[in-house]
Scaffold this motif. Structure first.
Motif, PDB file in Angstrom:
ATOM      1  N   SER A 147       0.825  -1.208   0.000  1.00 50.67           N
ATOM      2  CA  SER A 147       0.000   0.000   0.000  1.00 50.67           C
ATOM      3  C   SER A 147       0.863   1.263   0.000  1.00 50.67           C
ATOM      4  O   SER A 147       0.505   2.274  -0.610  1.00 50.67           O
ATOM      5  CB  SER A 147      -0.948   0.014   1.205  1.00 50.67           C
ATOM      6  OG  SER A 147      -0.240   0.143   2.419  1.00 50.67           O
ATOM      7  N   THR A 148       2.018   1.219   0.677  1.00 48.67           N
ATOM      8  CA  THR A 148       2.908   2.378   0.706  1.00 48.67           C
ATOM      9  C   THR A 148       3.449   2.692  -0.678  1.00 48.67           C
ATOM     10  O   THR A 148       3.429   3.847  -1.124  1.00 48.67           O
ATOM     11  CB  THR A 148       4.074   2.139   1.687  1.00 48.67           C
ATOM     12  OG1 THR A 148       3.551   1.880   2.988  1.00 48.67           O
ATOM     13  CG2 THR A 148       4.997   3.350   1.732  1.00 48.67           C
ATOM     14  N   TYR A 149       3.930   1.660  -1.368  1.00 47.21           N
ATOM     15  CA  TYR A 149       4.463   1.873  -2.724  1.00 47.21           C
ATOM     16  C   TYR A 149       3.363   2.346  -3.677  1.00 47.21           C
ATOM     17  O   TYR A 149       3.583   3.233  -4.509  1.00 47.21           O
ATOM     18  CB  TYR A 149       5.108   0.580  -3.256  1.00 47.21           C
ATOM     19  CG  TYR A 149       6.460   0.286  -2.636  1.00 47.21           C
ATOM     20  CD1 TYR A 149       7.548   1.127  -2.866  1.00 47.21           C
ATOM     21  CD2 TYR A 149       6.633  -0.822  -1.812  1.00 47.21           C
ATOM     22  CE1 TYR A 149       8.789   0.865  -2.292  1.00 47.21           C
ATOM     23  CE2 TYR A 149       7.872  -1.094  -1.229  1.00 47.21           C
ATOM     24  CZ  TYR A 149       8.944  -0.247  -1.480  1.00 47.21           C
ATOM     25  OH  TYR A 149      10.173  -0.502  -0.905  1.00 47.21           O
ATOM     26  N   ARG A 150       2.202   1.764  -3.535  1.00 45.61           N
ATOM     27  CA  ARG A 150       1.087   2.153  -4.409  1.00 45.61           C
ATOM     28  C   ARG A 150       0.666   3.592  -4.122  1.00 45.61           C
ATOM     29  O   ARG A 150       0.375   4.366  -5.041  1.00 45.61           O
ATOM     30  CB  ARG A 150      -0.092   1.197  -4.202  1.00 45.61           C
ATOM     31  CG  ARG A 150      -1.228   1.445  -5.168  1.00 45.61           C
ATOM     32  CD  ARG A 150      -2.100   0.222  -5.358  1.00 45.61           C
ATOM     33  NE  ARG A 150      -3.227   0.578  -6.201  1.00 45.61           N
ATOM     34  CZ  ARG A 150      -4.467   0.752  -5.770  1.00 45.61           C
ATOM     35  NH1 ARG A 150      -4.738   0.557  -4.488  1.00 45.61           N
ATOM     36  NH2 ARG A 150      -5.432   1.084  -6.587  1.00 45.61           N
ATOM     37  N   ALA A 151       0.641   3.957  -2.839  1.00 45.20           N
ATOM     38  CA  ALA A 151       0.274   5.327  -2.471  1.00 45.20           C
ATOM     39  C   ALA A 151       1.260   6.329  -3.058  1.00 45.20           C
ATOM     40  O   ALA A 151       0.868   7.394  -3.543  1.00 45.20           O
ATOM     41  CB  ALA A 151       0.214   5.463  -0.948  1.00 45.20           C
ATOM     42  N   GLU A 156       2.305  10.614  -6.905  1.00 42.23           N
ATOM     43  CA  GLU A 156       3.094  11.171  -8.008  1.00 42.23           C
ATOM     44  C   GLU A 156       2.180  11.555  -9.170  1.00 42.23           C
ATOM     45  O   GLU A 156       2.348  12.615  -9.789  1.00 42.23           O
ATOM     46  CB  GLU A 156       4.137  10.150  -8.471  1.00 42.23           C
ATOM     47  CG  GLU A 156       5.077  10.701  -9.539  1.00 42.23           C
ATOM     48  CD  GLU A 156       6.201   9.752  -9.893  1.00 42.23           C
ATOM     49  OE1 GLU A 156       7.045  10.122 -10.729  1.00 42.23           O
ATOM     50  OE2 GLU A 156       6.234   8.628  -9.342  1.00 42.23           O
ATOM     51  N   LEU A 157       1.186  10.725  -9.449  1.00 42.06           N
ATOM     52  CA  LEU A 157       0.198  11.047 -10.487  1.00 42.06           C
ATOM     53  C   LEU A 157      -0.521  12.355 -10.191  1.00 42.06           C
ATOM     54  O   LEU A 157      -0.776  13.157 -11.091  1.00 42.06           O
ATOM     55  CB  LEU A 157      -0.846   9.928 -10.589  1.00 42.06           C
ATOM     56  CG  LEU A 157      -0.556   8.711 -11.458  1.00 42.06           C
ATOM     57  CD1 LEU A 157      -1.704   7.726 -11.349  1.00 42.06           C
ATOM     58  CD2 LEU A 157      -0.329   9.111 -12.903  1.00 42.06           C
ATOM     59  N   THR A 161       3.788  14.506  -4.381  1.00 38.13           N
ATOM     60  CA  THR A 161       4.907  13.825  -3.719  1.00 38.13           C
ATOM     61  C   THR A 161       5.707  14.770  -2.824  1.00 38.13           C
ATOM     62  O   THR A 161       6.406  14.326  -1.912  1.00 38.13           O
ATOM     63  CB  THR A 161       5.851  13.197  -4.750  1.00 38.13           C
ATOM     64  OG1 THR A 161       6.223  14.191  -5.718  1.00 38.13           O
ATOM     65  CG2 THR A 161       5.189  12.026  -5.454  1.00 38.13           C
ATOM     66  N   HIS A 162       5.606  16.081  -3.052  1.00 37.22           N
ATOM     67  CA  HIS A 162       6.343  17.048  -2.238  1.00 37.22           C
ATOM     68  C   HIS A 162       5.660  17.325  -0.901  1.00 37.22           C
ATOM     69  O   HIS A 162       6.156  18.105  -0.091  1.00 37.22           O
ATOM     70  CB  HIS A 162       6.497  18.364  -3.006  1.00 37.22           C
ATOM     71  CG  HIS A 162       5.200  19.041  -3.326  1.00 37.22           C
ATOM     72  ND1 HIS A 162       4.212  18.426  -4.062  1.00 37.22           N
ATOM     73  CD2 HIS A 162       4.721  20.268  -2.990  1.00 37.22           C
ATOM     74  CE1 HIS A 162       3.189  19.251  -4.178  1.00 37.22           C
ATOM     75  NE2 HIS A 162       3.461  20.370  -3.536  1.00 37.22           N
TER      76      HIS A 162
END
Length: 533
Positions: A147-151, A156-157, A161-162
């Motif tokens: 879930s962390t990687y997917r989030a 980013e989409l 991300t900032h």
């Protein structure tokens, strides 16, 4: 493959028809765009497809053709018929046509769980959690590491991300909107409903988010229904477009053709008389607002601003998100105290110190100031007439209150007949664009000397945008009102403002005619405020 079929859908609120005999088929994987003026029925249709309370059709039916696991009631789109349910029960998905609003309660709930929805200016977030935790919490049956990687991918989409470790309540309205989008994509829905999903964002960021919808929803084959007041962007996003007018489909088909027909009826704003004034009404000298952030250290939100606004002027404050525009407006209105500097407002022949609290200071001026926040709200338990009069303690005889309410509703773009018809409606019976105009009318009806509008065109369709432009110019000419307009919509500023200033990093870099501000914009600012590459 037909996924959702609407037959003879009719819906009224308090006897006023909002959808009339609608017939429509939405295929699996299709992106359906809905164009129309504010109040045309777009939001009602979106809420009806989601199964929101009070939106059941009066007549007609909505049929969902689904694949359903009879063992665990997992629901998928029809292409999954015959495949094995992934929840571990081992059953196969079976085809079923469901009359949505008259279905079994458990099936109705199962379909709703598989629908994501983004509503206008609704920031449904866990306010005390970080951005990334907000996204992770929206995922179902996904282990924490995955879930962390997917989030992170989804953030980013959505260009966030900032801000992944920032607390949700500390985000701007536009940033919250982007996190909401990320949360809805993270739910992995079978149907994505988006009602003006980028209404308060600048054009360039909105285009980026529409691209996120393409990559995160459309290209994954998820069916989507989207409304937007930016027809050109919608043209790129949709496979098929319907044009709603007063609850009826008046045209449908190829997105390019329908958008061109729609835009052909958008009028040009009227040009007011050339503004002339040499009597200042607002003076700000060396105004600063500094605060300390654990993440960023000393933040100079407003940094040594000097500004003079003349009486009766329509003055624009332009800049990207984070430039300091909204903080500056809050300081002027007295909602935020400056760290230092002088803020003076003229009332009659007297200059009042806005940094001085109490009845002889800014308390004396407050009744003559009006503000429309970017995240405005109406009183939910009062009708439109009550919101325009009783809710703001405007004590008027009943008949005069009605006349004045209709007058100000006309000023923000409602026609005579419709203005009178919505007086008894509650806010939740209005579309997002209609609520926005009522909120603007709520500010104008008090006839303040100075009006601050923070992103006033956020959720407005092109026609309403022109009407609001005209109403601002008309209010200045008839009532000698002064407007301070906070906006990243440079096209709107060019249409309505006499002068403008460019803010960047808490400082004012230039003051002049709106056309001269364009010369000072960086390439990034031009992209985001004018949509130029």
């Amino acid at each position: 493959m037909s996924f959702i079929v609407l037959e003879n859908i009719t819906k009224s609120f308090k006897g006023v028809p909002v959808l009339k005999n609608l017939n429509l088929t939405i295929n699996e994987g299709q992106v359906l765009g809905i164009l129309g003026r504010s109040g045309s029925g777009k939001s009602v249709l979106i809420n009806m497809l989601r199964g929101m309370k009070d939106y059941k059709p009066d007549e007609g039916s909505i049929t969902y053709n689904i694949a359903i696991c009879q063992e665990c009631l997992r629901v998928e789109p029809p292409s999954k018929v015959g495949s094995v349910c992934g929840c571990g029960c081992g059953s196969e998905f079976e085809a079923q046509s469901v009359n949505f609003w008259d279905s079994d309660r458990k099936v109705f709930a199962a379909i709703k769980r598989r629908i994501s929805i983004m509503l206008q200016r609704t920031f449904a977030l866990y306010e005390d959690d970080t951005v990334i935790d907000n996204v992770i919490k929206s995922m179902i049956d996904v282990d924490y590491e995955e879930s962390t990687y997917r989030a992170l991918d989804i953030l980013e989409l959505s260009q966030m991300t900032h801000r992944i470790t920032h607390i949700a309540r500390d985000l701007s309205g536009g940033e919250k909107q982007r996190v909401v989008l990320a949360r809805q994509i993270a739910k992995d829905p079978m149907l994505f409903l988006a009602d003006e999903p980028t209404g308060t964002l600048d054009p360039k960021t909105a285009e980026l988010l529409h691209q996120a919808l393409i990559e995160g929803v459309k290209e994954k084959g998820v069916t989507m229904v989207v409304t937007s007041h930016w027809p050109e962007v919608m043209k790129k996003l949709s496979d098929y477009v319907i044009w709603l007018e007063k609850g009826e489909i008046i045209a449908e088909g190829n997105p390019t053709e329908i958008v061109e027909k729609f835009m052909a009826q958008v009028p040009l704003p009227e040009k007011g008389e050339e503004f002339k004034s040499d009597a200042p009404i607002i003076e700000m000298k060396e105004v600063k607002k500094h605060y300390y952030s654990i993440d960023r250290g000393v933040v100079k939100a407003v940094d040594g601003v000097n500004l003079t606004v003349d009486e009766g002027e329509i003055f624009g404050v332009v800049g990207l998100s984070g430039a300091g525009k909204t903080t500056l407006s809050r300081i002027l209105f007295g909602l935020t105290d400056p760290s230092s500097g002088e803020i003076m407002v003229r009332l009659g022949e007297n200059w009042i110190d806005m940094t001085q609290k109490g009845p002889v200071g800014r308390g004396r001026v407050m009744p003559y100031l009006g503000i429309l926040h970017q995240e405005y709200s109406l009183y939910p338990h009062r009708n439109v007439l009550g919101n325009l009069t009783e809710a703001i303690s405007l004590e008027l005889p009943a008949e005069f209150a009605k006349m004045k309410a209709i007058y100000v509703l006309k000023a923000v773009g409602f026609d005579d007949e419709y203005a009178e018809s919505i007086l008894k409606k509650s806010p939740d019976e209005l579309s997002g664009g209609e609520r926005h105009r009522v909120a603007l009318a709520q500010v104008l009806i008090k006839e303040p000397n100075i009006i601050i509008l923070d992103e006033p065109t956020g959720t407005m369709d092109p026609i309403t945008r022109v009407q609001v432009t005209d109403s601002i110019i008309k209010a200045r000419e008839e009532l000698n009102q002064t407007f301070l307009i906070i906006s990243h919509d440079m096209e709107f500023v060019l249409d309505v403002c006499d002068r403008a200033c460019l803010m960047r990093g808490g400082k004012i870099l230039k003051i002049g005619e709106p056309e001269s501000i364009i010369e000072e914009l960086t390439p990034t600012e031009k992209e985001k405020m004018l949509g130029e590459e």
